[in-house]
Design an enzyme around this catalytic site. Sequence first.
Site, short mmCIF file in Angstrom:
data_model
loop_
_atom_site.label_atom_id
_atom_site.label_comp_id
_atom_site.label_asym_id
_atom_site.label_seq_id
_atom_site.Cartn_x
_atom_site.Cartn_y
_atom_site.Cartn_z
N PHE A 24 1.88 5.78 3.22
CA PHE A 24 1.38 4.53 2.67
C PHE A 24 2.06 3.38 3.41
CE2 PHE A 24 0.99 7.48 -0.97
CZ PHE A 24 -0.38 7.40 -1.16
N ARG A 59 3.72 -12.67 -2.12
CA ARG A 59 2.96 -11.61 -2.76
C ARG A 59 3.09 -10.33 -1.93
NH1 ARG A 59 3.21 -14.74 -6.21
NH2 ARG A 59 1.54 -15.73 -7.45
N ARG A 84 2.40 14.13 -10.83
CA ARG A 84 2.20 12.82 -10.24
C ARG A 84 3.50 12.02 -10.26
NH1 ARG A 84 -1.94 12.84 -6.83
NH2 ARG A 84 -4.00 12.77 -7.80
N ALA A 87 -10.21 14.30 -7.14
CA ALA A 87 -10.10 13.05 -6.41
C ALA A 87 -9.46 13.28 -5.06
CB ALA A 87 -9.29 12.03 -7.21
N GLU A 119 -13.39 17.65 -1.52
CA GLU A 119 -12.31 17.71 -2.49
C GLU A 119 -12.60 18.71 -3.61
OE1 GLU A 119 -9.38 16.48 -2.48
OE2 GLU A 119 -9.48 15.08 -0.80
N GLU A 170 -9.84 21.48 -4.30
CA GLU A 170 -9.05 21.42 -5.52
C GLU A 170 -9.47 22.46 -6.55
OE1 GLU A 170 -8.67 17.56 -7.19
OE2 GLU A 170 -7.80 16.68 -5.37
N PRO A 229 -5.61 -4.11 -9.22
CA PRO A 229 -5.64 -5.04 -8.09
C PRO A 229 -4.45 -5.98 -7.98
CG PRO A 229 -7.12 -5.79 -9.80
CD PRO A 229 -6.64 -4.44 -10.23
N GLY A 230 -3.59 -6.01 -8.99
CA GLY A 230 -2.46 -6.93 -8.93
C GLY A 230 -1.54 -6.69 -7.76
N GLU A 276 -0.95 19.52 2.30
CA GLU A 276 -0.59 18.33 1.55
C GLU A 276 0.34 18.67 0.38
OE1 GLU A 276 -4.08 16.23 0.36
OE2 GLU A 276 -4.86 16.05 2.40
#
Length: 376
Positions: free
Chosen positions: A197, A219, A247, A265, A281, A285, A303-304, A332
């Site tokens: 990421f 921001r 998670r 997902a 997927e 999965e 979205p913040g 993964e």
Amino acid sequence: MGGGEVPVSAPLFLYGTLCHAPLREVVLGLGHLVREAALPGYRVHWAEGGDYPVIVPGAGQATGLLVEGLDAEARARADLFERGFGYELREVSVEVEGGGAVAALAYMPEVEMAPGPAWDLASWVENWGAIWVDAAREALAGDHDAAALARRWPMMKLRAATRLRAARAPGAVLRADHTAARDVEVIRARHPYTEYFALEDHDLRFRRFDGTMSAPVRRAGFIGGDAATVLPYDPELDAVLVVEQFRAGPFLRGDPWPWTLEPIAGRIDPGESVDQALRREAREEAGLKLGRLHHVADYYPTPGAVSEFLFSFVGEARLSGRGGEIGGADHEDEDIRAHVLPFETLMRLISSGEAGTGPLVLTAFWLAANRGRLRG
């Protein structure tokens, strides 16, 4: 230099993706001379299963471009773009139409790579060109060495595909006055973290609703790729399949139950459609083949501070005899368990909070409103 060696200032022979002018401009800049050329005794193929070419010895010739007049900065950028992937400069002699043999340097693979079909630049441009150009801009704007760039390149391509998909967003109606991206001014851009990421941390100003610009604000945002979710539903059984997995988010929040219930997902790979991602997927999965897909919504889940955008669907599937399977992609480190639940059980789990992930809740309520139609 003695011994017939080709000087490092010699022209470059390009035979693959850098023959695409927009990508070449990002990597090498402008101001150089380009001529068509060919390298005898070699052929260019797709890398087997890849989105890039490989060059292998063989009858015929590898066609490409001879690039002259590159400065030191352009050559350093080319080295950064090529060497992390195992390509090094070698001396070659290329044929230039009307100019005979010319001594040059070419990036050649240091290890043998399995070739696929013959390379087709036009096909690559159609399917991959825009993604690579956008990803290269990110790659060459960041602080990477060649090895780090190569390691981060897959996620750079995923983020590039995400940006290109975002640019195709439908036009605004309610927000059509002035609240568009052009109404944001980035004063200082920071990229403190880039791996699987990325994190971006910017000083910026944005246009306020009264038409004035805001004071400078800071921001930060967590940058991921677009993803797709699908809740498999069997209309005959009136049952759904959900998956359970560990998670990090709930764990880091302090949740005593960090294994969550979710729809199937996954990320939408570069060059992949939403439909293809969902069906892939489901196989990975849950070993499941999906039938008809029903669109639920496209949305930002938070979205913040997170760029992730989701495409959610319900997918018809046969679920008789299913449930309890362990799936996921080994590369993964996924460990995913499937559960088949009567629809009413799913709704009870949502009411109790045990099933508390956003895409599952949203999709379940869509299914509650449309389940009669699907069963009919």
